[in-house]
Motif scaffolding. Structure first.
Motif, PDB file in Angstrom:
ATOM      1  N   HIS A  79       0.883  -1.331  -0.084  1.00  0.00           N
ATOM      2  CA  HIS A  79       0.052   0.105  -0.007  1.00  0.00           C
ATOM      3  C   HIS A  79       0.883   1.268   0.091  1.00  0.00           C
ATOM      4  CE1 HIS A  79      -3.764  -1.986   0.726  1.00  0.00           C
ATOM      5  NE2 HIS A  79      -3.130  -2.825   1.572  1.00  0.00           N
ATOM      6  N   SER A  80       0.465   2.264  -0.673  1.00  0.00           N
ATOM      7  CA  SER A  80       1.197   3.611  -0.665  1.00  0.00           C
ATOM      8  C   SER A  80       0.184   4.600  -1.060  1.00  0.00           C
ATOM      9  CB  SER A  80       2.238   3.524  -1.819  1.00  0.00           C
ATOM     10  OG  SER A  80       1.773   3.390  -2.976  1.00  0.00           O
ATOM     11  N   PHE A  81       0.807   5.885  -0.807  1.00  0.00           N
ATOM     12  CA  PHE A  81      -0.359   7.133  -1.038  1.00  0.00           C
ATOM     13  C   PHE A  81       0.581   7.981  -1.828  1.00  0.00           C
ATOM     14  CE2 PHE A  81      -2.472   5.268   2.373  1.00  0.00           C
ATOM     15  CZ  PHE A  81      -3.900   5.538   2.242  1.00  0.00           C
ATOM     16  N   THR A  82       0.156   8.728  -2.670  1.00  0.00           N
ATOM     17  CA  THR A  82       0.653   9.578  -3.500  1.00  0.00           C
ATOM     18  C   THR A  82       0.560  10.910  -2.678  1.00  0.00           C
ATOM     19  OG1 THR A  82      -1.271  10.383  -4.806  1.00  0.00           O
ATOM     20  CG2 THR A  82      -0.182   8.673  -5.788  1.00  0.00           C
ATOM     21  N   GLU A  83       1.269  11.974  -3.342  1.00  0.00           N
ATOM     22  CA  GLU A  83       1.296  13.051  -2.412  1.00  0.00           C
ATOM     23  C   GLU A  83       0.015  13.837  -2.495  1.00  0.00           C
ATOM     24  OE1 GLU A  83       4.215  15.984  -3.858  1.00  0.00           O
ATOM     25  OE2 GLU A  83       6.011  14.646  -3.101  1.00  0.00           O
ATOM     26  N   ASP A  84      -0.786  13.400  -3.440  1.00  0.00           N
ATOM     27  CA  ASP A  84      -2.274  13.837  -3.400  1.00  0.00           C
ATOM     28  C   ASP A  84      -3.244  13.396  -2.675  1.00  0.00           C
ATOM     29  OD1 ASP A  84      -1.177  15.628  -5.377  1.00  0.00           O
ATOM     30  OD2 ASP A  84      -1.848  14.426  -7.145  1.00  0.00           O
ATOM     31  N   GLY A  85      -2.429  12.247  -1.833  1.00  0.00           N
ATOM     32  CA  GLY A  85      -3.602  11.418  -1.032  1.00  0.00           C
ATOM     33  C   GLY A  85      -4.215   9.940  -1.795  1.00  0.00           C
ATOM     34  N   VAL A  86      -3.964  10.089  -3.188  1.00  0.00           N
ATOM     35  CA  VAL A  86      -4.516   8.709  -3.917  1.00  0.00           C
ATOM     36  C   VAL A  86      -3.974   7.553  -3.354  1.00  0.00           C
ATOM     37  CG1 VAL A  86      -4.914   7.619  -6.070  1.00  0.00           C
ATOM     38  CG2 VAL A  86      -4.880  10.362  -5.782  1.00  0.00           C
ATOM     39  N   HIS A  87      -4.827   6.491  -3.031  1.00  0.00           N
ATOM     40  CA  HIS A  87      -4.370   5.286  -2.407  1.00  0.00           C
ATOM     41  C   HIS A  87      -4.090   4.274  -3.191  1.00  0.00           C
ATOM     42  CE1 HIS A  87      -5.500   2.103   0.862  1.00  0.00           C
ATOM     43  NE2 HIS A  87      -4.484   1.714   0.226  1.00  0.00           N
ATOM     44  N   LEU A  88      -2.678   3.668  -3.599  1.00  0.00           N
ATOM     45  CA  LEU A  88      -2.380   2.942  -4.490  1.00  0.00           C
ATOM     46  C   LEU A  88      -1.999   1.605  -3.824  1.00  0.00           C
ATOM     47  CD1 LEU A  88       0.330   5.100  -6.503  1.00  0.00           C
ATOM     48  CD2 LEU A  88      -2.034   4.907  -6.930  1.00  0.00           C
TER      49      LEU A  88
END
Lengths: 310, 719
Positions: A79-88
């Protein structure tokens, strides 16, 4: 004897939903058991999360509060989050262990739970009084129950032992022996007729329809009761020839109780996205009520079997 | 379709209903007390002033009327000066405040409620079978050997009122003759003076006494009760003699219903309930052809009064179940179905003998009381256990205002407890103390009513007023019970379960963290809020969560049942939500089950909408675990159905299973959500849309926005 029971109860399957109060999957009030795994790959699939036989992680971005617990607990750091808060999610490496879903407060859900037939029956029996008062019972759906015929057979046997009315909802794409074995334990087959033209059937679902129709004829010859379930997808199978062929098929059989027209609904789209898949029919909308009535009338004109919207 | 004559009457009913003449009833009542009867003792003054006001009403008969008598309730002429002797509120309020100086704070925080009167049914059949003359003779006889002075005064009061009833009736006879309506004149000359001989006479006799009793007791919630039960013998006899056809009888019932509505037109929170079907004292089904006829009639008329409810006897006939389901789907959201074994069982558990319990009816919404044997504080109002729980958690601090509520006794907050059971015990103890204050309030009001509102006429038809020589407030009624509502019990249960799990068992958070989150309305606590929301709830068919609901409901019911009223009656829990959800929401902070401040509460014992995630069958299974045997005042459930599946057979099956699981009262809506939303936008196009609010039905467009939203927000169980 004990040993035999143990062996019997060893069979399990991945179940992705047990839906109480189903009123559109056979007569009366029912509980529908949704099994994972499907032999077909329909463009319009309503339950895309059911295709794979394995448990799958589903993400509903709306429900994500960005707390990051999933990042913390995932054993494989997927799991990771982009700087814009999008959950990947790195889905390729996900084994469906479900650790993240256990910690998550609503956005992540593990779709699919391994269950034994007895466990399922116990859950289904909770609504027994409603079945009794409505002429309902259990419906096995999916996915496709015939994806795992041995398990389905065990499940419907146990359901019959418990006195339940049993429906199977299937595409019918399976060896005849698998279908035949179910006959004594199934009160009503909800049999999909997705496309009467075999080439198109292959184009839309990935498989031709000869085996399906052949099984249906043999089922009918064996005296089994059926309901023909016909998804109608605008631009794909809303053709007059197809409607005429459905009516003709029903006329050629002796035990068809009803024809159900299932108008396309785009509810599969969000679920496709939740499992990280693209949705083939993106942009296609609900057909209008009047159009659905026309479809029903067109089929009804050529058969005595009652045609209803499901 | 109603007959052309009834359709014309329906239009007339709407026209007159909307532009009712002003009533000078209350004005006459007070002014005559202050002048004509100013020197009379209070018992006599109340009787004579009431008689004066009754007789002084205009006798109005319109061409085409086959039922005589028109009185109105919507517009009362202003009363310039009131007689304190007739005032049953002011003095009682003062007396209450003297005992409880903290009254205002208790009211503001809904820790106790106020008081409401009415909500009863009476034995009007006495007038049908004996005539006013026959009933009068019994009171004359009793007067001749009254056991004491007070009894003598009561009997004389009754005689004054019975005479007034006749005098008002007789004014109509001349008016009928002048209008050339000799047939009605003949009938009104006969009844209610003498015993009824025919169905037509029975309907006339019923209606005349009804409108006069309702003037003496002008409280929404008083109603006819078992009208089909008491009228059927007359119709049965007429049918056997070939004097009437079913079609003719139906037209009489239609006209009767229109006339009931005309008096109250549009005042939908005023409920006059007719409860059809039910059981005979010997346990047999009392369902008769009038049972069906009355339901069919109200389904076809475009009116909101009367409320017609169905009592299902044990093993209800198949066609009555079917009719109930049809009433649910196409009765324009007016259906309310009661299941006799569950209701009667609770009354018997309360200590009511079976022979009386079978005679139950609903006063108004659903307050269960024995017809003709119950005094009129049968429904007093509500108080708010969810607010009590809020104060219990915070140690008495209101989450909305931050103020310390001193009248709520909490020594410490949740953080001061090291186990759930101690917290629960203290909560129940404090709630019990508040409930006793609430019920004691009614004793104080009842004491005043005994003198200032002796209710002679209605008391004359309530057992055992005649034998005891007392009006219904003075210990005459066999059951001097007070019914009140602890609202939001499902919410309380969900919160308590969440506290037990989150703070004490799973240790998701500490008590201080929870209190902090509640104070901030979960701002910056999204994760904790979701965790609380994800815990099992009552309504998911989850054994532990349901057990908590059962426990809380039983404990609150016991607070009522353990109270002894001033005449030895009991407190009765009446579990409903009526129009209270927005009022309760207005004072509530965030809740421990993850709800934000101001969220609407659940209806009756129906699980919270947000908790019914497992479908209606699971929700009904949960509901079936509620202690219905303790709900002696009735416990309502509200089921809003998605119109896509709400067919007669499905609802019939759901209803049948509901009653098999011991459920008491079943009501709901089947109007599509889209139609409700459209009605908010275009009210002028939906004037005829009637919805079930909770215990009563109303025209949707006439409801406040808050109540409309309450209905729109309910779970519809899309299949």
């Amino acid at each position: 004897m004990k040993e035999r029971i143990d062996i019997m109860s060893e069979l399990t399957h991945i179940i992705f939903n047990i839906q109480r109060f189903s009123v559109n999957d056979g007569p009366g009030i029912r509980t529908t058991v949704f099994m994972k795994g499907c032999m077909l790959n329909c463009l319009w699939c309503h339950n895309p999360e059911s295709k794979s036989p394995r448990p799958q992680l589903m993400l509903t971005p709306r429900q994500c509060i960005g707390c990051g617990e999933c990042v913390r607990v995932c054993p494989k750091a997927l799991h990771s989050f982009t700087e814009d808060g999008v959950h990947l999610i790195d889905r390729g490496s996900c084994t469906g262990c479900g650790t993240c879903a256990q910690e998550c407060v609503g956005a992540l859900e593990l779709c699919g739970k391994e269950m034994a037939a007895d466990e399922i029956i116990k859950e289904v029996m909770k609504d027994l009084p409603f079945y009794k008062n409505s002429g309902g019972g259990m419906t096995v759906s999916g996915g496709d129950p015939l994806f795992d015929p041995a398990f389905t057979l065990e499940l419907v046997k146990k359901a019959k032992e418990a006195g339940l009315h049993v429906c199977i909802e299937t595409s019918g794409f399976s060896k005849w022996e698998n279908v035949e074995a179910l006959i004594p334990c199934v009160d009503l087959f909800l049999w999909d007729v997705k496309e009467t033209d075999s080439a198109r059937h292959k184009e839309y679902t990935g498989v031709p329809n000869e085996l399906i129709l052949d099984n249906l004829r043999r089922l009918d010859a064996a005296g089994a009761k059926t309901v023909l379930r016909c998804p109608v997808i605008p631009g794909y199978n809303d053709r007059s020839e197809h409607f005429a062929a459905i009516a003709a098929l029903a006329e050629s059989l002796s035990h068809v109780q009803e024809i159900n027209v299932e108008p396309y609904h785009p509810l599969g789209q969000s679920k496709s996205e939740a499992i990280g898949k693209e949705y083939a029919l993106a942009g296609l909308a609900f057909p209008k009520e009047e159009v659905v009535k026309e479809w029903i009338a067109e089929i009804q004109n050529n058969t005595r079997v009652p045609v209803k919207k499901a | 379709m109603p007959s052309p004559r009834i359709q014309a009457l329906e239009k007339q009913c709407a026209r007159i209903g909307q532009s009712q003449p002003e009533s000078h009833f209350m004005k006459d009542y007070h002014s005559s007390a202050l002048t004509l009867y100013k020197d009379c003792p209070q018992w006599e003054k109340t009787a004579r002033a009431m008689a004066y006001a009754i007789v002084n009403q205009e006798a109005s008969v319109l061409p085409g009327d086959t039922i005589g008598g028109r009185v109105y309730h919507l517009k009362e002429a202003p009363v310039e000066k009131t007689d304190p002797d007739l005032d049953y509120l002011t003095e009682a309020r003062a007396a209450f405040r003297k005992v409880y100086p903290e009254a205002d704070e208790l009211f503001e925080n809904q820790l106790i409620g106020g008081t409401a009167v009415g909500h009863i049914t009476w034995f009007f059949d006495r007038i049908l079978s004996l005539g006013v003359t026959g009933l009068r003779a019994r009171y004359e006889e009793a007067l001749s050997h009254a056991r004491d002075e007070e009894a003598g005064q009561f009997y004389q009061g009754v005689l004054i009122l019975l005479d007034a009833l006749l005098e008002f009736n007789d004014k109509h006879i001349e008016v009928c003759r002048k209008a050339g309506n000799d047939e009605l004149a003949e009938r009104m000359a006969r009844v209610p003076r003498y015993p009824c001989r025919t169905f037509r006479e029975a309907v006339q006799s019923f209606f005349m006494q009804h409108i006069v009793v309702m003037k003496e007791n002008p409280f929404g919630g008083n109603g006819p009760g078992r009208l089909d039960y008491y009228l059927w013998p007359y119709l049965e006899r007429d049918l056997a003699a070939g004097r009437i056809t079913m079609e003719e009888a139906r037209e009489i019932i239609d006209e009767l219903f229109l006339r009931i509505d005309e008096r109250l037109y549009g005042r939908d929170t005023w409920v006059e309930a007719i409860v059809v079907g039910g059981t005979y004292p010997n346990g047999c089904s009392a369902v008769n052809p009038l049972t069906y006829m009355m339901v069919e009639s109200i389904m076809e008329l475009d009116i909101t009064h009367p409320s017609v409810y169905i009592r299902l006897p044990e093993n209800p006939p198949e066609d009555l179940l079917r009719l109930s389901a049809r009433y649910m789907t196409s009765g324009r959201n007016r259906a309310q179905i009661l299941y006799d074994p569950a209701v009667i069982g609770a009354l018997v558990e309360r200590g009511t003998p079976m022979r009386d319990a079978v005679e139950y009816a609903c006063g108004g919404c659903m307050e269960v009381g024995v017809q003709g044997m119950t005094s009129d504080y049968l429904y007093i109002g509500y108080h708010n256990p969810l607010k009590m729980l809020e104060l219990m958690i915070t140690g008495g601090v209101c989450l909305r205002t931050g103020k310390k509520i001193r009248s709520f006794h909490a020594e410490k907050s949740l953080a001061g407890y090291d186990n759930f059971e101690d917290f629960y015990r203290d909560f129940i103890e404090e709630a019990g103390r508040l409930t006793r204050i609430y019920l004691h309030e009614q004793d104080i009001f009842s004491e005043r009513a005994q003198k200032a509102r002796p209710s002679y006429l209605i008391s004359s038809m309530i057992d055992d007023c005649l034998e005891r020589g007392r009006n219904m407030h003075a210990g005459g009624a066999r059951y001097h019970d007070y019914g009140g509502t602890p609202i939001a019990l499902p919410n309380v249960a969900d919160c308590l379960y969440a506290i037990r799990r989150a703070v004490f068992e799973d240790k998701i958070c500490t008590a201080d963290e929870l209190i902090g989150a509640l104070k901030d309305d979960f701002a910056d606590c999204a994760r904790l809020q979701k965790q609380l929301r994800n815990l099992p709830k009552y309504g998911m068919d989850h054994a532990e969560a349901d057990e908590m609901a059962r426990r809380v409901a039983a404990d609150f019911a016991d607070m009522y049942l353990s109270y002894r009223t001033r005449w030895g009656g009991k407190g009765k829990p009446v579990i409903l939500t009526f129009v209270y959800a927005p009022r309760a929401a207005a004072i509530l902070g965030a809740t421990a089950d993850g709800g934000n401040a101001g969220r609407l509460i659940s209806h009756g014992v129906t699980p919270q909408s947000s908790s019914m995630t497992e479908g209606i069958t699971a929700a009904i299974s949960s509901t079936g675990r509620m202690p219905f045997e303790k709900f002696a005042g009735g416990a309502s459930t509200m089921w809003d159905f998605d119109s896509s599946w709400a067919t007669v057979p499905v609802i019939e099956a759901v209803l049948k299973t509901f009653i098999e699981k011991g459920g008491q009262i079943f009501q709901g809506n089947t109007t599509p959500l889209e139609e409700l939303l459209d009605a908010q936008l275009h009210p002028e196009e939906h004037r005829q849309l009637i919805v079930r609010v909770g215990g009563y039905s109303a025209r949707f467009v006439a409801l406040t926005k808050e109540l409309q939203d309450d209905i729109i927000g309910r779970m519809r169980h899309g299949a």
